[in-house]
Design a protein around this motif. Structure first.
Motif, mmCIF file in Angstrom:
data_model
loop_
_atom_site.group_PDB
_atom_site.id
_atom_site.type_symbol
_atom_site.label_atom_id
_atom_site.label_comp_id
_atom_site.label_asym_id
_atom_site.label_seq_id
_atom_site.Cartn_x
_atom_site.Cartn_y
_atom_site.Cartn_z
ATOM 1 N N LEU A 62 29.311 21.443 17.162
ATOM 2 C CA LEU A 62 27.879 21.486 17.458
ATOM 3 C C LEU A 62 27.245 22.823 17.112
ATOM 4 C CD1 LEU A 62 28.039 19.824 21.003
ATOM 5 C CD2 LEU A 62 27.592 18.690 18.805
ATOM 6 N N ASP A 63 27.996 23.888 17.268
ATOM 7 C CA ASP A 63 27.442 25.222 17.059
ATOM 8 C C ASP A 63 28.593 26.157 16.725
ATOM 9 O OD1 ASP A 63 25.618 27.294 16.914
ATOM 10 O OD2 ASP A 63 25.367 27.510 19.085
ATOM 11 N N TYR A 64 28.289 27.142 15.876
ATOM 12 C CA TYR A 64 29.317 28.112 15.512
ATOM 13 C C TYR A 64 28.663 29.469 15.349
ATOM 14 C CZ TYR A 64 33.902 29.566 13.977
ATOM 15 O OH TYR A 64 35.138 30.156 13.926
ATOM 16 N N VAL A 65 29.258 30.467 15.989
ATOM 17 C CA VAL A 65 28.699 31.816 15.996
ATOM 18 C C VAL A 65 29.773 32.806 15.555
ATOM 19 C CG1 VAL A 65 27.953 33.679 17.540
ATOM 20 C CG2 VAL A 65 26.947 31.391 17.764
ATOM 21 N N VAL A 66 29.383 33.757 14.723
ATOM 22 C CA VAL A 66 30.269 34.876 14.378
ATOM 23 C C VAL A 66 29.468 36.165 14.532
ATOM 24 C CG1 VAL A 66 31.751 35.951 12.656
ATOM 25 C CG2 VAL A 66 31.495 33.468 12.673
ATOM 26 N N VAL A 67 29.981 37.065 15.346
ATOM 27 C CA VAL A 67 29.447 38.424 15.414
ATOM 28 C C VAL A 67 30.518 39.330 14.831
ATOM 29 C CG1 VAL A 67 28.489 40.237 16.871
ATOM 30 C CG2 VAL A 67 28.123 37.837 17.473
ATOM 31 N N HIS A 68 30.173 40.057 13.789
ATOM 32 C CA HIS A 68 31.185 40.804 13.044
ATOM 33 C C HIS A 68 30.730 42.231 12.807
ATOM 34 C CE1 HIS A 68 28.853 40.654 9.263
ATOM 35 N NE2 HIS A 68 28.406 39.522 9.766
ATOM 36 N N ASP A 69 31.716 43.067 12.526
ATOM 37 C CA ASP A 69 31.475 44.482 12.238
ATOM 38 C C ASP A 69 32.361 44.866 11.062
ATOM 39 O OD1 ASP A 69 31.464 47.270 12.109
ATOM 40 O OD2 ASP A 69 31.427 47.533 14.281
ATOM 41 N N CYS A 70 31.737 45.088 9.917
ATOM 42 C CA CYS A 70 32.484 45.514 8.735
ATOM 43 C C CYS A 70 32.002 46.881 8.277
ATOM 44 C CB CYS A 70 32.385 44.484 7.621
ATOM 45 S SG CYS A 70 30.716 44.107 7.078
ATOM 46 N N GLY A 71 31.635 47.724 9.228
ATOM 47 C CA GLY A 71 31.185 49.065 8.880
ATOM 48 C C GLY A 71 29.833 49.024 8.214
ATOM 49 N N THR A 72 29.568 49.976 7.336
ATOM 50 C CA THR A 72 28.304 50.010 6.609
ATOM 51 C C THR A 72 28.175 48.771 5.741
ATOM 52 O OG1 THR A 72 28.350 52.421 6.554
ATOM 53 C CG2 THR A 72 26.926 51.326 4.966
#
Length: 783
Positions: A653-663
């Motif tokens: 139903l829903d998919y979330v990604v919070v990511h950190d790949c630097g600059t």
């Protein structure tokens, strides 16, 4: 962090610049291996073993050679003294030698292994002529099950006395500390997890064209690969040719995902035929061949024990894993086992850790790296354990994770483990807890969630939310090269050793260089994928291109800028300290005098008198960015699913990604990378599988048998980002290519387990969770 140039021109880095490579590709003007047909091209076809394990009694090619149009046939006897084994570059010192040869050396060990090859004037004739090569086999027992392979009753290489060819040890704290932690634990959890086998399945299958120049005797190999410079080195070693006599070209590559991060038999056989026949030789893999001849992925088994204190603190992990490496150690064979064992603790503190990762030969297609390369398995195991522990202790699963997570104040953090070819695992920067909180909030994992879930269950609708937090090794070395060159008109050419297959190198590298030189994006041309054009390089894999190749390109551009300022100082007869670089020009501070890059390039001619101080007129610079360590990206995935307990269907139903790949260089490209990775992770968790029969026969031989996700199966994927620049390159960039695939299995399996919790379901497998398997989890009387 956005890098802003000194002039008024808006910065390109940090902006969602449209991909510069796409108009050509969308108009059908790409140039793939299948499009390339030099004059006089002949076609290669491969005789592949129908047996998973057999002794080759004899090969009779007489009928094929008598077929009109067939030009040559090669068997092992023909090439045994010409071609060495395919190298494996990540073997440990004590690994047992289980290397594959270009053609089977008397024993076949998997269905699809090349036994003979032939060349004919036409590709259809070549395929038909395969039936004329008669191979007599003496079948041997096959072993496909990991437990049976470890037991060693059937051996692929009897001379070794075992099927376990490598054991990778990771020790943090030592055996005494591990034993003490478990003795003192209030709770000990033990689980065994299985991860199934699937294939990368890029849109473009593999292909090669090999040609010998009749004048120079140089070999040109055009191949669909992720690392043309490494292929040149491998080919040099296998064939005994100096690298100076080999040119490797990677034209447009229609996806790779790790399957093209390997050196294959066909990349040896085509050159051998080309040298014999003095004609260009071409081979294009069909989809059936891809399913058995290109590298497979993922298959592992993990048994883990976790020690936990009464307050929920995880104090120790003891893990053993087994990777089904298939019939041989291919180019990157041990990397998945190495990464999964080194990274299993993910973002969690866990001060005491012991792991033993075993690489095991089985009668299956060789297994190697695939997007994430060991990270997805580690994340699935650790994130399932966190949910299992939270449920048993009656703890909120997010709060339990946060309690055990490394905080920003604890970074950098030496994890005490190591990854083959990459080095020591030392987490650099990030805020793992903030990313987890953000993802949980976006997916709706709030105090109201339990009540909503209960209301929906009362209506017969079973909802579940799963989260998975990860730390991912990216930007590995050893180095990448770049040349930045300014022509007489002031236009800039970038030569990069990175070799793209969909990542957007032309766009992102142009952004980096255009910002550094403060020029228009359209004034930058990026060239790659040809070892005669780019003198040295490593390639594109392990989420390394921006942080290593991009850093090299921008650093080379910075050197060019400094050279341009020095030239301007000489030509304007002014002190360098009185100059600044602005809007693509050397500008005299506080005055209107300036020289643009084009003017400087026009003046920078070798006809000029020599410059003082050993300087030269050449506006060109080469830079090798040598990675001083591993940059670690991180993310949290969160999935919300609905399960129909009458049909077994799972609806994401829903998919979330919070990511950190630097600059972030280009947010839209990063988002596209995340989306693509999630779809591959979703495919592996819900659809894709290569099952094997007990005799070693693969049961998925084409896309009718192997189910890939389509657009109707993919939910809206919502993304958010954080930026914690790494100190390991001057611009703070980390990798973004694999995190989408890395977190998806853990999040989806946790969501499925959450949805089916009322049925007492205990999930310890990544799937694939097809409807029939979901139904098998639910007791009939409760469905």
């Amino acid at each position: 962090m956005t890098v802003t140039p000194t002039g008024a021109r808006p910065a390109y880095v940090g902006g969602s610049v449209k991909r510069r490579e796409d108009p050509r590709l969308l108009r059908g003007r790409g140039r793939y291996v299948a499009d390339i047909r030099p004059a006089g091209t002949v076609h290669m076809a491969i005789v592949r073993s129908p047996h998973a394990h057999a002794r080759i009694v004899g090969v009779d090619a007489s009928r094929a050679l008598a077929t009109p149009g067939v030009l040559a046939v090669l068997t092992w006897d023909d090439i045994a003294d010409q071609a060495g084994p395919i190298p494996c570059i990540d073997l440990y010192p004590d690994s047992l030698p289980t290397l594959q040869t270009a053609l089977a050396d008397g024993v076949v060990r998997y269905v699809g292994q090349p036994v003979a090859a032939l060349v004919a004037t036409d590709e259809y004739l070549a395929e038909d002529a395969l039936d004329g090569v008669e191979v007599t086999y003496e079948p041997l027992p096959a072993v496909v099950d990991l437990d049976e392979a470890v037991a060693g009753h059937t051996l692929l290489y009897p001379e070794h006395g075992t099927n376990v060819v490598t054991t990778i040890a990771q020790d943090v704290g030592g055996d005494a500390a591990v034993d003490a932690a478990f003795a003192a634990a209030d709770h000990v959890y033990t689980e065994t997890f299985t991860v199934h086998r699937y294939v990368p399945a890029p849109m473009e299958t593999r292909g090669v064209v090999a040609e010998i120049d009749p004048v120079t005797e140089r070999l040109t190999l055009i191949t669909s690969t992720q690392f043309p410079h490494l292929v040149r080195g491998f080919l040099s070693g296998v064939l005994g040719l100096p690298e100076s006599r080999i040119r490797v070209i990677a034209p447009d590559v229609g996806g790779g995902f790790g399957a093209k991060c390997e050196f294959y038999c066909e990349e040896i056989l085509a050159p051998l035929f080309a040298m014999r026949l003095r004609r260009p030789v071409k081979w294009i893999e069909d989809r059936r061949e891809h399913m058995v001849a290109s590298s497979h992925a993922r298959e592992q088994k993990h048994t883990v024990r976790v020690a936990v204190s009464a307050d929920g603190t995880v104090t120790a992990v003891d893990a053993r894993s087994w990777t089904s490496n298939g019939a041989a150690c291919c180019t990157l064979a041990t990397t998945p086992a190495s990464i999964s064992s080194a990274m299993l603790r993910g973002p969690y503190r866990i001060p005491v850790y012991r792991a033993r990762a075993h690489c095991v030969t089985t009668n299956k297609t060789p297994l190697a790296v695939y997007r994430g390369a060991g990270h997805p398995q580690a994340v699935l195991v650790m994130e399932r354990m966190m949910d299992i522990i939270a449920a048993d202790l009656g703890r909120d699963r997010v709060e339990l994770r946060l309690q055990n997570m490394i905080t920003p104040a604890e970074l950098p953090n030496d994890r005490g483990t190591a990854i083959v070819l990459a080095g020591q695992v030392v987490y650099d920067t990030g805020d793992y807890g903030a990313v987890l909180r953000r993802a949980a909030g976006m997916i709706g994992l709030t105090p109201d969630w339990a009540a909503e879930q209960q209301r929906e269950r009362a209506r017969g609708r079973y909802l579940g939310i799963g989260v998975a937090s990860l730390v991912e090794e990216t930007a590995i070395g050893p180095y990448e090269s770049a040349v930045v060159r300014v022509d007489g008109a002031g236009k800039v050419t970038v030569l990069t050793g990175s070799s793209p297959h969909g990542q957007g190198h032309v766009t992102t590298f142009s952004q980096l260089v255009a910002d550094e030189l403060d020029i228009d994006l359209e004034d930058v041309t990026v060239l790659h994928g040809d070892t005669d054009v780019v003198a040295e390089g490593v390639g594109t894999f392990a989420s390394r291109s921006a942080a290593i190749g991009g850093a090299a390109a921008r650093s080379a551009a910075a050197t060019v800028k400094e050279k341009a300022l020095t030239l301007a100082s000489h030509l304007l007869e002014i002190d360098p300290a009185d100059l600044e670089w602005r809007d693509g020009a050397a500008v005299v501070r506080g005055a209107s005098r300036s020289m643009s890059l084009a003017e400087l390039a026009g003046a920078a001619t070798a006809w000029n008198a020599p410059l003082p101080g050993g300087l030269d007129w050449n506006l060109e610079a080469t830079h090798r960015h040598q990675a001083p360590g591993i940059a670690f990206s991180h993310a949290t995935h969160a999935a919300k699913v609905a399960v129909d307990v009458t049909t077994g269907e799972i609806d994401v139903l829903d998919y979330v990604v919070v990511h950190d790949c630097g600059t972030v260089i280009n947010p839209s490209i990063v988002e596209g990378q995340v989306h693509g990775g999630v779809v591959q992770g979703l495919g592996g968790t819900l659809f894709e599988e290569v099952p094997y029969a007990a005799d070693g026969t693969p049961l998925a031989r084409n896309l009718a048998d192997y189910l890939l996700p389509t657009v109707s199966d993919v939910p809206v994927i919502r993304t958010d980002s954080a930026e914690s620049p790494t100190p390991l390159n001057p611009y703070g960039m980390k990798g973004a290519g694999e995190g989408g695939a890395t977190g998806a299995p853990g999040a989806l399996v946790n969501a499925l387990a959450d949805a089916l919790a009322p049925f007492g379901v205990h999930l310890t497998s990544d799937g694939p969770w097809t409807p029939d398997r979901v139904l098998a989890l639910i007791p009939e009387e409760q469905a």
